[in-house]
Design a protein around this motif. Structure first.
Motif, mmCIF file in Angstrom:
data_model
loop_
_atom_site.group_PDB
_atom_site.id
_atom_site.type_symbol
_atom_site.label_atom_id
_atom_site.label_comp_id
_atom_site.label_asym_id
_atom_site.label_seq_id
_atom_site.Cartn_x
_atom_site.Cartn_y
_atom_site.Cartn_z
ATOM 1 N N LEU A 74 -5.971 12.029 5.993
ATOM 2 C CA LEU A 74 -7.070 11.194 5.501
ATOM 3 C C LEU A 74 -8.407 11.604 6.101
ATOM 4 C CD1 LEU A 74 -5.293 7.724 5.681
ATOM 5 C CD2 LEU A 74 -6.250 8.722 3.591
ATOM 6 N N GLY A 75 -8.386 11.994 7.370
ATOM 7 C CA GLY A 75 -9.616 12.352 8.061
ATOM 8 C C GLY A 75 -9.985 13.807 7.964
ATOM 9 N N LYS A 76 -9.199 14.597 7.206
ATOM 10 C CA LYS A 76 -9.441 16.038 7.049
ATOM 11 C C LYS A 76 -9.612 16.701 8.415
ATOM 12 C CE LYS A 76 -11.709 15.447 2.529
ATOM 13 N NZ LYS A 76 -12.871 15.783 1.681
ATOM 14 N N ALA A 77 -8.691 16.377 9.311
ATOM 15 C CA ALA A 77 -8.756 16.855 10.692
ATOM 16 C C ALA A 77 -8.406 18.337 10.773
ATOM 17 C CB ALA A 77 -7.802 16.042 11.563
ATOM 18 N N PRO A 78 -8.878 19.028 11.798
ATOM 19 C CA PRO A 78 -8.508 20.435 11.983
ATOM 20 C C PRO A 78 -7.014 20.578 12.275
ATOM 21 C CG PRO A 78 -9.784 19.625 13.857
ATOM 22 C CD PRO A 78 -9.852 18.564 12.811
ATOM 23 N N SER A 79 -6.492 21.771 12.011
ATOM 24 C CA SER A 79 -5.052 22.000 12.127
ATOM 25 C C SER A 79 -4.540 21.773 13.540
ATOM 26 C CB SER A 79 -4.709 23.414 11.663
ATOM 27 O OG SER A 79 -5.417 24.387 12.421
ATOM 28 N N SER A 80 -5.352 22.050 14.552
ATOM 29 C CA SER A 80 -4.901 21.870 15.936
ATOM 30 C C SER A 80 -4.618 20.401 16.240
ATOM 31 C CB SER A 80 -5.953 22.410 16.912
ATOM 32 O OG SER A 80 -7.193 21.728 16.737
ATOM 33 N N GLN A 81 -5.467 19.512 15.737
ATOM 34 C CA GLN A 81 -5.253 18.085 15.976
ATOM 35 C C GLN A 81 -4.078 17.563 15.158
ATOM 36 O OE1 GLN A 81 -9.334 16.682 15.205
ATOM 37 N NE2 GLN A 81 -9.480 16.219 17.385
ATOM 38 N N ARG A 82 -3.934 18.066 13.953
ATOM 39 C CA ARG A 82 -2.784 17.671 13.138
ATOM 40 C C ARG A 82 -1.481 18.122 13.787
ATOM 41 N NH1 ARG A 82 -2.267 18.429 6.589
ATOM 42 N NH2 ARG A 82 -0.034 17.973 6.428
ATOM 43 N N LEU A 83 -1.472 19.335 14.357
ATOM 44 C CA LEU A 83 -0.280 19.836 15.036
ATOM 45 C C LEU A 83 0.052 18.988 16.257
ATOM 46 C CD1 LEU A 83 1.943 21.971 15.297
ATOM 47 C CD2 LEU A 83 0.314 23.372 16.617
ATOM 48 N N ALA A 84 -0.963 18.559 16.987
ATOM 49 C CA ALA A 84 -0.723 17.708 18.153
ATOM 50 C C ALA A 84 -0.028 16.414 17.744
ATOM 51 C CB ALA A 84 -2.040 17.404 18.860
ATOM 52 N N LEU A 85 -0.461 15.817 16.637
ATOM 53 C CA LEU A 85 0.164 14.592 16.148
ATOM 54 C C LEU A 85 1.584 14.858 15.630
ATOM 55 C CD1 LEU A 85 -2.902 12.978 14.384
ATOM 56 C CD2 LEU A 85 -1.669 12.047 16.351
ATOM 57 N N LYS A 86 1.787 16.003 15.013
ATOM 58 C CA LYS A 86 3.131 16.361 14.537
ATOM 59 C C LYS A 86 4.083 16.518 15.714
ATOM 60 C CE LYS A 86 5.558 19.683 11.599
ATOM 61 N NZ LYS A 86 5.394 20.828 10.666
#
Length: 288
Positions: A189-201
């Motif tokens: 939803l926030g169009k976050a960078p891949s590094s932050q998305r990976l951290a959440l994953k």
């Protein structure tokens, strides 16, 4: 979590259909199963992950409710006689006991399809690419390579030789994929960078396993009046679990280690992710 659960209940009440025609029976069954309380952990994770990226709370709540509908559909189907054959869910008769098997099946189908209708709506996000990604990710998490595939393995688990690696894979599919979607949804939803998305994953991966080990411990050590469903069914069916393979003490230690490992994945978010850290510690200490 209690405040979020109340908001989820209000939004689900608004989003779920009602009607006076002959189809109202399936609408009643949908509402019966989706509005019966529960921790609302998955929508809570979606809302909290979205808060890291300044996403509209209303949009995050819609996504959380769509995810909760998928979760509730899976519980309806899991409880059917052809699956786990359960009579109680959250302290109440399961959907097929309250209504009938055919209505329960249709209610699950309708909750699943309604969830994608919500994700695809422009009111969820103005960018169609974001809506398409949400639909794709939830479909992938829910289907034959995710939750449904995990349930298929679980139905065969008593006849399979299941070691810790096999159980980990089963639970990552059956439980972990929806938890992963919940945590990644905010980044989408926030169009976050891949590094932050990976951290959440990565956070979701460890959180999901910790959650399942805690569930296995509750199945062995929990109080049925608190948990709201029949316990000990895995042992009765001869299914291997984290607890049966590791023993309660090692399983408990493993869950605690996974919870702390999950928290470490959130270091880059600083204090903004504190509620997500507290959630990881909560899931391994809960009694319901």
């Amino acid at each position: 979590m209690a405040a979020n659960a109340a908001a989820v209940n209000d939004e689900l009440t608004r989003l779920l259909p009602v009607g006076d025609g002959p189809e109202h029976r399936v609408h009643d069954a949908m509402r019966y199963s989706a509005l019966d309380g529960g921790k609302r952990l998955r929508p809570f994770l979606a809302v909290q992950s979205a808060s890291l990226f300044n996403v509209s709370p209303a949009a995050a709540l819609r996504v959380g409710c769509a995810l909760e509908m998928v979760h509730c559909y899976s519980l309806i189907h899991d409880d059917l006689p052809c699956m786990d054959d359960d009579d109680l869910r959250r302290g109440r008769p399961t959907c097929h006991r309250q209504f009938d098997e055919a209505t329960a099946l249709l209610a699950g189908d309708a909750l699943l399809t309604r969830s994608f209708e919500i994700l695809a709506a422009q009111s969820t996000h103005p960018d169609p690419a974001v809506r398409c990604e949400l639909v794709w990710e939830l479909a992938h998490a829910s289907g034959g390579q995710g939750m449904v595939g995990g349930q298929m393995v679980d139905l065969q688990a008593a006849e399979l030789s299941m070691d810790v690696a096999a159980i980990t894979r089963l639970q990552q599919m059956k439980t972990g994929r929806l938890i992963s979607f919940a945590c990644e949804a905010g980044a989408i939803l926030g169009k976050a960078p891949s590094s932050q998305r990976l951290a959440l994953k990565n956070y979701a991966h460890d959180l999901g396993l910790a959650f399942q080990i805690a569930d296995d411990l509750l199945d062995v050590e929990g109080d049925e009046t608190q948990v709201g469903k029949k316990l000990g069914k895995d042992a009765g069916a001869g299914k291997a679990t984290f607890v049966s393979l590791l023993g309660p003490d090692r399983a408990r230690a493993q869950a605690a280690m996974l919870a702390e490992q999950a928290c470490a994945h959130l270091d880059s978010f600083g204090p903004a992710a504190e509620l997500l850290r507290l959630t990881a510690r909560y899931v391994v200490s809960r009694s319901v």
